[in-house]
Design a protein around this motif. Sequence first.
Motif, PDB file in Angstrom:
ATOM      1  N   TRP A 136       0.753  -1.263  -0.168  1.00 35.21           N
ATOM      2  CA  TRP A 136      -0.089  -0.021  -0.051  1.00 35.21           C
ATOM      3  C   TRP A 136       0.812   1.225  -0.053  1.00 35.21           C
ATOM      4  CZ3 TRP A 136      -0.679   4.345   2.965  1.00 35.21           C
ATOM      5  CH2 TRP A 136      -2.077   4.991   2.942  1.00 35.21           C
ATOM      6  N   MET A 137       1.994   1.146   0.883  1.00 34.99           N
ATOM      7  CA  MET A 137       2.876   2.381   0.962  1.00 34.99           C
ATOM      8  C   MET A 137       3.548   2.364  -0.430  1.00 34.99           C
ATOM      9  SD  MET A 137       3.000   3.860   3.970  1.00 34.99           S
ATOM     10  CE  MET A 137       2.641   3.392   5.760  1.00 34.99           C
ATOM     11  N   GLY A 138       4.139   1.510  -1.188  1.00 31.04           N
ATOM     12  CA  GLY A 138       4.441   1.588  -2.355  1.00 31.04           C
ATOM     13  C   GLY A 138       3.615   2.225  -3.458  1.00 31.04           C
ATOM     14  N   GLN A 139       2.305   1.940  -3.426  1.00 25.33           N
ATOM     15  CA  GLN A 139       1.229   2.668  -4.551  1.00 25.33           C
ATOM     16  C   GLN A 139       1.126   4.005  -4.006  1.00 25.33           C
ATOM     17  OE1 GLN A 139      -1.949   0.282  -3.574  1.00 25.33           O
ATOM     18  NE2 GLN A 139      -1.384  -1.557  -5.014  1.00 25.33           N
ATOM     19  N   MET A 140       1.165   4.418  -2.990  1.00 27.59           N
ATOM     20  CA  MET A 140       1.072   5.721  -2.411  1.00 27.59           C
ATOM     21  C   MET A 140       2.131   6.562  -2.869  1.00 27.59           C
ATOM     22  SD  MET A 140      -1.998   6.245  -0.873  1.00 27.59           S
ATOM     23  CE  MET A 140      -2.432   4.809  -2.047  1.00 27.59           C
ATOM     24  N   ALA A 141       3.397   5.852  -2.775  1.00 26.06           N
ATOM     25  CA  ALA A 141       4.804   6.671  -3.096  1.00 26.06           C
ATOM     26  C   ALA A 141       4.633   6.816  -4.389  1.00 26.06           C
ATOM     27  CB  ALA A 141       5.891   5.854  -2.469  1.00 26.06           C
ATOM     28  N   ASP A 142       4.265   5.851  -5.273  1.00 25.46           N
ATOM     29  CA  ASP A 142       4.463   5.824  -6.576  1.00 25.46           C
ATOM     30  C   ASP A 142       3.183   7.012  -7.126  1.00 25.46           C
ATOM     31  OD1 ASP A 142       4.819   4.607  -9.452  1.00 25.46           O
ATOM     32  OD2 ASP A 142       2.569   4.450  -9.502  1.00 25.46           O
ATOM     33  N   GLN A 143       2.228   7.165  -6.242  1.00 24.70           N
ATOM     34  CA  GLN A 143       1.184   8.261  -6.806  1.00 24.70           C
ATOM     35  C   GLN A 143       1.767   9.725  -6.408  1.00 24.70           C
ATOM     36  OE1 GLN A 143      -2.879   7.558  -5.016  1.00 24.70           O
ATOM     37  NE2 GLN A 143      -2.921   9.772  -4.500  1.00 24.70           N
TER      38      GLN A 143
ATOM     39  N   LEU B  86      13.098   6.711  -7.488  1.00 22.36           N
ATOM     40  CA  LEU B  86      12.837   7.318  -6.044  1.00 22.36           C
ATOM     41  C   LEU B  86      12.729   6.301  -5.273  1.00 22.36           C
ATOM     42  CD1 LEU B  86      13.248  10.238  -5.803  1.00 22.36           C
ATOM     43  CD2 LEU B  86      12.187   9.822  -8.129  1.00 22.36           C
ATOM     44  N   ASN B  87      13.274   6.283  -3.963  1.00 25.24           N
ATOM     45  CA  ASN B  87      12.817   5.313  -2.883  1.00 25.24           C
ATOM     46  C   ASN B  87      11.437   5.404  -2.299  1.00 25.24           C
ATOM     47  OD1 ASN B  87      13.098   3.455  -0.456  1.00 25.24           O
ATOM     48  ND2 ASN B  87      15.316   4.094  -0.396  1.00 25.24           N
ATOM     49  N   TRP B  88      11.093   4.240  -2.426  1.00 30.90           N
ATOM     50  CA  TRP B  88       9.681   4.422  -1.938  1.00 30.90           C
ATOM     51  C   TRP B  88       9.260   4.540  -0.201  1.00 30.90           C
ATOM     52  CZ3 TRP B  88       7.301   1.385   2.186  1.00 30.90           C
ATOM     53  CH2 TRP B  88       8.130   0.177   2.580  1.00 30.90           C
ATOM     54  N   LEU B  89      10.502   4.316   0.370  1.00 31.34           N
ATOM     55  CA  LEU B  89      10.607   4.773   1.701  1.00 31.34           C
ATOM     56  C   LEU B  89      10.390   6.150   2.005  1.00 31.34           C
ATOM     57  CD1 LEU B  89      13.417   2.311   3.077  1.00 31.34           C
ATOM     58  CD2 LEU B  89      10.886   2.209   3.807  1.00 31.34           C
ATOM     59  N   LEU B  90      10.584   7.099   1.129  1.00 33.85           N
ATOM     60  CA  LEU B  90      10.131   8.297   1.204  1.00 33.85           C
ATOM     61  C   LEU B  90       8.861   8.881   1.701  1.00 33.85           C
ATOM     62  CD1 LEU B  90      12.552   9.794  -1.735  1.00 33.85           C
ATOM     63  CD2 LEU B  90      12.824  10.281   0.808  1.00 33.85           C
TER      64      LEU B  90
ATOM     65  N   SER C  69      11.970   8.326 -18.017  1.00 36.02           N
ATOM     66  CA  SER C  69      11.097   7.703 -17.130  1.00 36.02           C
ATOM     67  C   SER C  69      11.330   7.858 -15.661  1.00 36.02           C
ATOM     68  CB  SER C  69      11.640   6.174 -17.271  1.00 36.02           C
ATOM     69  OG  SER C  69      12.514   6.046 -16.701  1.00 36.02           O
ATOM     70  N   VAL C  70      10.300   7.796 -14.798  1.00 37.12           N
ATOM     71  CA  VAL C  70      10.542   8.062 -13.425  1.00 37.12           C
ATOM     72  C   VAL C  70       9.542   6.900 -12.762  1.00 37.12           C
ATOM     73  CG1 VAL C  70       9.679   9.543 -11.569  1.00 37.12           C
ATOM     74  CG2 VAL C  70      10.219  10.581 -13.624  1.00 37.12           C
ATOM     75  N   SER C  71      10.475   6.238 -11.810  1.00 36.58           N
ATOM     76  CA  SER C  71      10.007   5.151 -11.135  1.00 36.58           C
ATOM     77  C   SER C  71      10.276   5.107  -9.800  1.00 36.58           C
ATOM     78  CB  SER C  71      10.206   3.836 -11.911  1.00 36.58           C
ATOM     79  OG  SER C  71      11.727   3.546 -11.983  1.00 36.58           O
ATOM     80  N   VAL C  72       9.333   4.164  -8.850  1.00 34.73           N
ATOM     81  CA  VAL C  72       9.579   4.067  -7.380  1.00 34.73           C
ATOM     82  C   VAL C  72      10.092   2.566  -7.181  1.00 34.73           C
ATOM     83  CG1 VAL C  72       8.704   3.943  -5.351  1.00 34.73           C
ATOM     84  CG2 VAL C  72       7.996   5.588  -6.779  1.00 34.73           C
ATOM     85  N   LYS C  73      11.125   2.543  -6.421  1.00 31.87           N
ATOM     86  CA  LYS C  73      11.709   1.012  -6.221  1.00 31.87           C
ATOM     87  C   LYS C  73      12.389   1.078  -4.771  1.00 31.87           C
ATOM     88  CE  LYS C  73      16.213   1.544  -8.125  1.00 31.87           C
ATOM     89  NZ  LYS C  73      17.394   0.875  -9.112  1.00 31.87           N
ATOM     90  N   THR C  74      12.711  -0.162  -4.420  1.00 31.84           N
ATOM     91  CA  THR C  74      13.573  -0.300  -3.081  1.00 31.84           C
ATOM     92  C   THR C  74      14.894   0.062  -3.420  1.00 31.84           C
ATOM     93  OG1 THR C  74      12.036  -2.029  -2.439  1.00 31.84           O
ATOM     94  CG2 THR C  74      13.926  -2.121  -1.374  1.00 31.84           C
ATOM     95  N   GLN C  75      15.480   0.902  -2.414  1.00 34.63           N
ATOM     96  CA  GLN C  75      16.629   1.157  -2.509  1.00 34.63           C
ATOM     97  C   GLN C  75      17.459   1.264  -1.210  1.00 34.63           C
ATOM     98  OE1 GLN C  75      18.106   3.954  -5.792  1.00 34.63           O
ATOM     99  NE2 GLN C  75      16.231   5.003  -5.493  1.00 34.63           N
TER     100      GLN C  75
END
Length: 242
Positions: free
Chosen positions: A134-141, A181-185, A160-166
Amino acid sequence: MSHREDYQIRRSTRAKQARIIVSADKVEVVVPLRMSVKQVQQFVQEKKEWVTTARSKVRTHVANIASFAPDSYQQGAMIPFQGEKYPLQIKSTDNRQITIEFNLEFVANVPNSLGKKLTVIELSEQIRIVLMAWMGQMADQQVREYTQKYQTLYQLQARSVSVKTQKSRWGSCGIHNDIYLNWLLILAPVAVFEYVVIHEICHLQHRNHSGTFWGLVAKHCPEYNKQRHWLKQHGASLMLGL
């Protein structure tokens, strides 16, 4: 990226000289594009004592870091999200899978059959996994909203712009203008997340951290130093994730 037995090599167009980054899970050697493997090996050998000391300090530091996440995902647990913490409510439903809702509190809708079948520890882990998704989806949005806004303002366009685990970075901008971008943000304050997006967009124009680069960042993020300070102060805890 090249791999060696105890360190990784990352070649960078921005690197003017070799440097070593020591994190909790790896040692990374950032080098200019044309630096030979032999030169890299010699550089690492010369820095061997420093690396050993740095790794020891990092491990000690990590051992003393407190995670933002709760110890377990049970009723009343406080969940980090956008710089705040919100209570978790667990509700039984007739649904077939766990779902997450949020409205100033997190609600984990747990299927009756699943709640009866799993132990408390197993259910906690299942809720954590669904919360992460859920957090990953919110980060992507959030990333999509910010990039659309600031690419227009700066008149710069990423491929391109994408969210992933870093595990050690908040964001990066590749040589082909791909931004990650790191989804943990999504756990950090909104202004911090926004700053990191602006930071990476500005790298589309300046592949360095020169005064000109920071001037461009300040154009739409005048308090960027405040956000950088937050990441320096809390970034290690944030990196521990959920």
